[in-house]
Motif scaffolding. Structure first.
Motif, PDB file in Angstrom:
ATOM      1  N   ASP A  48      -5.601   7.220 -13.246  1.00 35.16           N
ATOM      2  CA  ASP A  48      -4.619   7.293 -12.161  1.00 35.16           C
ATOM      3  C   ASP A  48      -5.211   7.966 -10.930  1.00 35.16           C
ATOM      4  O   ASP A  48      -4.949   7.549  -9.793  1.00 35.16           O
ATOM      5  CB  ASP A  48      -3.377   8.064 -12.631  1.00 35.16           C
ATOM      6  N   GLU A  49      -6.011   9.002 -11.143  1.00 38.17           N
ATOM      7  CA  GLU A  49      -6.626   9.711 -10.021  1.00 38.17           C
ATOM      8  C   GLU A  49      -7.595   8.802  -9.265  1.00 38.17           C
ATOM      9  O   GLU A  49      -7.632   8.803  -8.030  1.00 38.17           O
ATOM     10  CB  GLU A  49      -7.361  10.951 -10.529  1.00 38.17           C
ATOM     11  N   ILE A  50      -8.366   8.009  -9.999  1.00 34.01           N
ATOM     12  CA  ILE A  50      -9.381   7.186  -9.354  1.00 34.01           C
ATOM     13  C   ILE A  50      -8.766   6.023  -8.578  1.00 34.01           C
ATOM     14  O   ILE A  50      -9.279   5.614  -7.528  1.00 34.01           O
ATOM     15  CB  ILE A  50     -10.423   6.669 -10.383  1.00 34.01           C
ATOM     16  N   THR A  51      -7.630   5.494  -9.047  1.00 37.40           N
ATOM     17  CA  THR A  51      -6.992   4.393  -8.308  1.00 37.40           C
ATOM     18  C   THR A  51      -6.498   4.857  -6.947  1.00 37.40           C
ATOM     19  O   THR A  51      -6.512   4.087  -5.988  1.00 37.40           O
ATOM     20  CB  THR A  51      -5.823   3.791  -9.111  1.00 37.40           C
ATOM     21  N   SER A  52      -6.089   6.120  -6.848  1.00 38.68           N
ATOM     22  CA  SER A  52      -5.646   6.656  -5.560  1.00 38.68           C
ATOM     23  C   SER A  52      -6.804   6.679  -4.569  1.00 38.68           C
ATOM     24  O   SER A  52      -6.639   6.334  -3.391  1.00 38.68           O
ATOM     25  CB  SER A  52      -5.093   8.069  -5.764  1.00 38.68           C
ATOM     26  N   ILE A  53      -8.001   7.052  -5.050  1.00 39.80           N
ATOM     27  CA  ILE A  53      -9.189   7.084  -4.194  1.00 39.80           C
ATOM     28  C   ILE A  53      -9.584   5.676  -3.769  1.00 39.80           C
ATOM     29  O   ILE A  53      -9.913   5.425  -2.594  1.00 39.80           O
ATOM     30  CB  ILE A  53     -10.349   7.782  -4.927  1.00 39.80           C
ATOM     31  N   GLN A  54      -9.569   4.738  -4.717  1.00 43.61           N
ATOM     32  CA  GLN A  54      -9.921   3.352  -4.413  1.00 43.61           C
ATOM     33  C   GLN A  54      -9.018   2.779  -3.322  1.00 43.61           C
ATOM     34  O   GLN A  54      -9.488   2.119  -2.381  1.00 43.61           O
ATOM     35  CB  GLN A  54      -9.813   2.510  -5.686  1.00 43.61           C
TER      36      GLN A  54
END
Length: 443
Positions: free
Chosen positions: A350-356
């Motif tokens: 979930d954290e990485i999708t926000s960055i993407q």
């Protein structure tokens, strides 16, 4: 001469207890210790084999631990059992004897006797059976040493049979693959050069730029020093072909380190135009520059910059092509980095999708109308891949999927390339799991 098993134990301890990356921890131990080629290979086998099967080995050994056991002893027991179960070349008695010697040296007579007692009992007793695990997903997770949440995720997104295929593929042996530097010469010329230096290699199954190394240390060759190739998985090589910038283009590479795709784009442009490469860490910029220099490329500018602030550096509609090789969960490269199976958590996704999402939204205005944007990840997770692109298109009406992507990818992928996107799964073509989406900005 250093002991390969002792160094393997220390490396595994650094990875499993201290959180070190497997390739870095292994390389560090090899570089600072005197080892024969045979011992280097054996040590590498022990480290990666134990990591790949850690959950299975833990399932086997846990019933034999009475009370709390030191972490390094558990790892030593697992590493020893790996040798006995998976390496035909290692006699059982030799593996146990070496383990006991290491335990005594590291922790004294008591720990040596403890390790000896545990291993002898394991050898006398039938190992726990998978049949005791009734749930098929839980059984697959233990048998292939994958976290249960990941097996459930893949089963839900792609079906149970595909989850089985990926989990098993992640435990297969990996060959080194290399990409020819097209500025230097052809793949055929590189193959001849390497074979003259004692390297056995064959042509890749997907990329027209790929060679698969079957035997020999390709990094210790004159061809490597002279910049004739870059070590890269075949799936990753497809990104450059997907973007395929024209000569004299102005290209933005948002998340560039260590420079594999950056240099491929520069090579495709044949030293014309400019690839503007960026990363958020200074040491990674130095790594990009080192690879650019070794390959003899002159059309790359590497600069320290967070991808989420690139709109502060460049004006709107500045680039002919943009590559967003996004930070991701890395679920497609577990066969190369098995420790990720042990450290990754569902919340990380979930954290990485926000960055993407932030990176895509930041760079979208920087592309010229009519230009091409490629989004890629080395993961197998729909939220980071096709669902991410669906969200992006829903918010950017001036972008559309490029259906011509299929023409720039190998014929073998024609059925898998749908509507300008392709998902490669581990085990499909002996490559990593990888996702590529190609977008056009409308004029």
């Amino acid at each position: 001469m250093a002991n390969a098993r002792e160094l393997a134990l220390q490396t595994l301890t650094d990875i499993l207890i201290e959180g070190a990356y497997s390739n870095h921890a292994l390389s560090e131990q090899i570089e600072k210790n005197e080892l024969t080629v045979q011992d280097k290979n054996f040590m590498t086998e022990l480290v990666y084999g134990t990591l790949q099967h850690e959950q299975l080995l833990n399932f086997y050994v846990t019933p034999f631990f009475k009370g709390k056991v030191k972490a390094w002893i558990r790892i030593l027991i697992q590493m020893t059992l790996y040798q006995i179960l998976f390496l035909d070349s290692v006699p059982e008695h030799a593996a146990i004897s070496e383990a006991v010697t290491i335990a005594k040296k590291r922790g004294g007579q008591f720990n040596g006797k403890l390790v000896n007692a545990i291993l002898r009992e394991i050898m006398r007793t039938p190992l726990p059976s998978f049949e005791t695990i009734k749930d098929q997903e839980e059984r697959l997770a233990i048998e292939t040493s994958h976290p249960l949440w990941l097996i459930k995720l893949w089963s839900k997104q792609y079906g149970y049979e595909k989850a089985v295929q990926m989990a098993k593929a992640n435990n297969e042996r990996v060959h080194v693959t290399i990409r020819v530097n097209g500025v230097k010469g052809t793949r055929e010329e590189l193959k001849q050069k390497l074979e003259s230096e004692g390297i056995t290699c064959t042509y890749g199954s997907l990329s027209e730029d790929a060679l698969v190394v079957l035997k020999g240390n390709v990094i210790q060759t004159k061809a490597f020093e002279q910049g004739w190739f870059y070590v890269q998985d075949e799936s990753s090589m497809l990104v450059g072909r997907a973007l395929k910038p024209k000569h004299h283009s102005k290209v933005l590479d948002t998340c560039s380190a260590p420079g594999g795709k950056t240099t491929h784009l520069a090579e495709i442009m044949r030293q014309t135009g400019t690839v503007y490469a960026h990363d958020v860490y200074d040491h990674k910029i130095k790594l990009i520059e080192a690879n650019v220099n070794r390959l003899g490329l002159t059309n790359v500018v590497a600069t320290l910059q967070d991808a989420m602030t690139l709109n502060e550096r460049y004006e709107a509609e500045s680039f002919d092509a943009i590559l967003v090789d996004a930070p991701c969960s890395g679920l497609g490269i577990l066969r190369r980095h098995p420790e990720v199976k042990l450290t990754k958590k569902p919340s990380d996704l979930d954290e990485i999708t926000s960055i993407q999402k932030q990176i895509l939204n930041t760079v979208a205005p920087l592309l010229k109308p009519g230009g091409t944007l490629v989004y890629s990840t080395c993961t197998v997770n729909r939220k980071e891949n096709d669902k991410m692109i669906e969200q992006f298109l829903g918010q950017h009406s001036d972008y559309e999927l490029d259906s011509t992507l299929v023409k720039r990818l190998p014929d073998a992928l024609s059925d898998q390339t749908q509507h300008g996107m392709v998902q490669l799964f581990p085990g499909d073509y002996q490559t990593d799991g990888f996702f590529i989406a190609c977008l056009k900005r409308q004029g």
